[in-house]
Design an enzyme around this catalytic site. Structure first.
Site, PDB file in Angstrom:
ATOM      1  N   SER A 143     127.265  16.012 -49.883  1.00  0.00           N
ATOM      2  CA  SER A 143     125.840  16.591 -49.605  1.00  0.00           C
ATOM      3  C   SER A 143     125.787  16.819 -48.304  1.00  0.00           C
ATOM      4  O   SER A 143     126.115  16.075 -47.352  1.00  0.00           O
ATOM      5  CB  SER A 143     125.028  15.827 -50.280  1.00  0.00           C
ATOM      6  N   TYR A 156     122.213   6.751 -50.507  1.00  0.00           N
ATOM      7  CA  TYR A 156     122.987   7.783 -51.097  1.00  0.00           C
ATOM      8  C   TYR A 156     123.405   8.625 -49.701  1.00  0.00           C
ATOM      9  O   TYR A 156     124.728   9.039 -49.691  1.00  0.00           O
ATOM     10  CB  TYR A 156     121.862   8.943 -51.693  1.00  0.00           C
TER      11      TYR A 156
END
Ligand SMILES: NC(=O)c1ccc[n+]([C@@H]2O[C@H](COP(=O)([O-])OP(=O)(O)OC[C@H]3O[C@@H](n4cnc5c(N)ncnc54)[C@H](OP(=O)(O)O)[C@@H]3O)[C@@H](O)[C@H]2O)c1
Length: 256
Positions: A143, A156
């Site tokens: 990501s 995350y």
């Protein structure tokens, strides 16, 4: 110049999609099936995978990526069914927004188990096959949140930063063996994972478009595939700013 072998067409390509039940993975799986690839579908939700495979020759191999033995057993099944692996796409992942004042160690462990240990389990399960074949490839979906520290992404972000680093190392090690390594860094994509976000997501893309960008990038042999560019290009610029300017810009744009 393409850094990886190109894939001229998907027909007949043997592809294992891990994290194929919803979101980007489900869209990638549908695209591959429609393009004539021979696809193995994995995730935990057998029902959702069965629905995608229905009426096609795709095979369903449910697994939990955090379960090392289950991933090894699934890889053996996929190898037996497909005969070889042309591409493995690891999308399985989860998100749990967290800031430092809500730090939760159990949630952090769970997130790292899925987002980081999961891909390592997948790697362990497919590397021997790829190395023995001296061809094929592996794509890791990280990501843009892995580029640098961001608010709400206390764990995350590091899980995805580790995947970016892992993909870079894999590329350096595997290229000489003829194995492709692809790093996919999406911006915001409308999926069950982001539907729990309570903030406005800039340049939100739909999952079908994200799947097309992912597969087109892999087919073109790119190392890093990032989208939508009108958003990810800004993050790439932020990535190279010195810390005072970076922290100022993130505070300014996110209100953190
Ligand atoms: N959406 C975005 O904006 C965005 C942005 C950047 C990166 N990403 C990354 O893209 C990937 C796909 O995300 P998505 O947005 O498409 O989310 P999603 O719809 O929630 O899909 C996540 C997939 O991972 C599977 N999964 C989760 N935990 C698993 C486990 N323990 N074992 C096996 N499979 C598991 C899920 O299936 P089951 O629940 O059936 O197991 C599902 O198929 C993730 O790695 C995510 O971090 C997404």
């Amino acid at each position: 110049m393409s850094l990886n072998p190109r894939i001229p067409g998907w027909r007949g390509q043997r592809v294992w999609v891990i994290g194929a039940s919803t979101g980007i993975g489900a869209a990638v799986a549908r695209d591959l099936i429609n393009a004539g690839a021979r696809v193995a579908l994995s995730a935990r939700s057998r029902g959702r995978l069965d629905a995608i495979a229905e009426g096609t020759d795709a095979i369903v191999v449910p697994l939990d990526v955090t379960d090392r033995a289950a991933v090894l057993a699934a890889a053996a099944k996929v190898r037996d069914a497909l005969g070889a692996l042309d591409l493995v796409i690891v999308l399985a992942g989860t998100h749990s927004p967290m800031r430092a004042d809500q730090f939760d160690r159990a949630k952090a462990d769970q997130l790292l188990a899925v987002n980081l240990v999961g891909p390592l389990n997948c790697l362990e399960a497919v590397l021997p096959t790829l190395l023995a074949q001296r061809r094929g490839g592996i794509a890791l979906v990280a990501s843009v949140a892995g580029y640098r520290g961001l608010p709400q992404a206390l764990i995350y972000g590091p899980s995805k930063a580790a995947l970016i680093h892992l993909a870079e190392g894999l590329y350096l090690d595997l290229h000489r063996h003829g194995i492709g390594v692809y790093l996919v860094n999406p911006g915001f994509v409308d999926t069950p994972l982001t539907q729990r976000n309570d903030f406005a997501m800039p340049a939100l893309m739909n999952a079908d478009k994200a799947a097309r960008r992912t597969l087109d990038g892999i087919a073109a042999g790119r190392f890093e595939i990032h989208y939508p560019r009108r958003f990810t290009s800004w993050l790439k610029l932020l990535r190279i700013l010195p810390y005072p300017a970076y922290f100022w810009a993130v505070r300014r744009f996110t209100g953190a």
